[in-house]
Design an enzyme around this catalytic site. Structure first.
Site, short mmCIF file in Angstrom:
data_model
loop_
_atom_site.label_atom_id
_atom_site.label_comp_id
_atom_site.label_asym_id
_atom_site.label_seq_id
_atom_site.Cartn_x
_atom_site.Cartn_y
_atom_site.Cartn_z
N LYS A 96 0.84 -1.19 0.00
CA LYS A 96 0.00 0.00 0.00
C LYS A 96 0.88 1.24 0.00
CE LYS A 96 0.68 1.96 3.36
NZ LYS A 96 1.91 2.55 3.96
N TYR B 213 -4.44 4.23 6.45
CA TYR B 213 -4.91 3.29 7.48
C TYR B 213 -6.22 3.77 8.09
CZ TYR B 213 -0.51 0.76 7.25
OH TYR B 213 0.54 0.01 6.82
#
Ligand code: NAD
Length: 367
Positions: free
Chosen positions: A136, A221
């Site tokens: 990511k 996140y």
């Protein structure tokens, strides 16, 4: 599509195994009875994450083994060769990855390079006939994410994004609390992640390699949490950024906050920073209670508390081992991953909308 593709049965299986102190196994398919079936993983990019998390995690997996590396540094290749017993024929650089096509030792390439190189390395791996797990954020633009999806599809290979918290029992439990309204209907979610950034010369502060600042790296996140907790996609976002150290943060944002409105009426308030401490948590407020995880996003020690006094404290697992084992099982059983490229693309779309809002001063609709 829901952000957490986890059935209640899978969830109970996963969390009860973990709660019982057993290693994470997920739903075990029939081939799992066949001893010795492990997929070969090659790590592309031997920086901090590969060195300190992924290579050690691979040693703990049931369905994976570290069989190859891709690196631009001959000294690193020599050290890894010795440490992990990697044969010369399984050591590649970024310019000869296509030669992997002839190498049956490598089934999966795990792309662990700076953000704006994920597409290039994913596409090379897919064209060599390998499945890809990319770190990511998936990439730095919607277009590049789409290219990654298209190329893996064309090659008939699976593409997953390294969203380790989709395998973390405490985060999974929080998603269950929201989805099953255990403590009431969710109204507000507060989520934050950040830390004071060290080395001012690193790629994370360079726009061309990172794509953005703290949002792309750690804000993702909080964004993910709001999506996997609710199972909803934000309908509208508004954000703003700040820079108080214009020398260090000459190319990317130092801090960012954003709000997101979800179709059910849930509002999320999120923040990320490369220059603030104590940001690693979320709190879910419902119409009759609340719960938190603090820390929420760490590699270890994730825990929380509920308004009814119960603790949220499932056994600590190696999230990377769980993530890689799950991907290997998906490939072996020919079933889709719960963290596909489409999931990474959705986050990048939303982050681009948050940046657009910060730039224009207007809320951006995603509906
Ligand atoms: P790092 O800087 O420690 O490592 C990056 C590696 O890429 C280095 O080995 C470097 O040599 C290599 N590289 C190849 N081409 C490069 C180039 N042109 N410029 C710079 N480096 C180049 O970074 P990291 O912390 O290991 O992060 C790598 C990726 O993993 C990033 O996408 C990051 O977002 C992601 N990450 C994910 C997690 C997680 O919890 N899932 C944690 C940390 C990092």
């Amino acid at each position: 599509m829901k952000a957490f593709n986890l059935s209640r049965r899978d969830f109970i299986k996963t969390t009860s195994l973990v709660a019982a102190g057993l290693p994470f196994m997920g739903a075990l398919p029939a081939y799992a009875q066949t001893p010795g079936k492990k997929l070969g993983f090659a790590l592309a990019g031997l920086g901090n994450l590969s060195t300190h998390q992924l290579a050690p995690a691979l040693q703990k997996t049931q369905f994976c083994r570290l069989t190859g590396i891709v690196t631009g540094h001959p000294q690193k290749a020599a050290a890894w060769k010795t440490q992990y017993n990697i044969p010369d024929k399984n050591i590649y650089n970024y310019d000869n990855m296509e030669q992997m096509a002839d190498n049956p030792d490598i089934d999966v390439v795990y792309v662990v390079t700076p953000n704006s190189l994920h597409a290039e390395h994913t596409i090379k791996a897919a064209r060599a006939g390998k499945h890809v797990l990319s770190e990511k954020p998936m990439e730095v633009s919607v277009e590049k994410c789409q290219q990654m999806i298209d190329e893996c599809k064309k090659a008939g290979k699976q593409l997953a994004i390294g969203y380790r918290l989709h395998f973390e029992p405490n985060n999974l439990e929080c998603a269950r609390l929201v989805r099953e309204k255990v403590l009431g209907r969710t109204k507000i979610i507060d989520a934050a992640f950040g830390f004071p950034m060290g080395d001012p010369t690193q790629w994370r502060l360079k726009k061309d390699l990172a794509g953005g600042g703290c949002l792309m790296d750690v804000g993702i996140y909080s964004l993910q949490a709001t999506r996997y907790l609710t199972g909803e996609e934000p309908a509208e976002v508004s954000g703003f950024t700040t820079v108080t150290d214009p020398v260090k943060f000459s190319q990317v944002e130092e801090s960012i906050t954003w709000q997101a409105k979800f179709p059910s009426g849930i509002i999320a308030r999120c923040s990320a920073s490369y220059n603030a401490s104590g940001l690693n948590n979320f709190k879910v407020s419902t119409d009759r209670g609340w719960f938190t995880l603090d820390p929420a996003f760490s590699y270890h020690g994730i825990q929380g508390v509920r308004s009814d006094g119960q603790q949220i404290n499932f056994t600590d697992i190696d999230q990377f081992a769980a993530e890689m084992d799950d991907f290997a099982q998906c490939i072996l059983a020919n079933r889709p991953t719960r963290v596909p490229g489409e999931e990474g693309l959705r986050d990048v779309k939303i982050m681009m909308a948050i940046y657009e809002s910060a730039r224009t001063g207007k809320a951006v609709s995603l509906a």
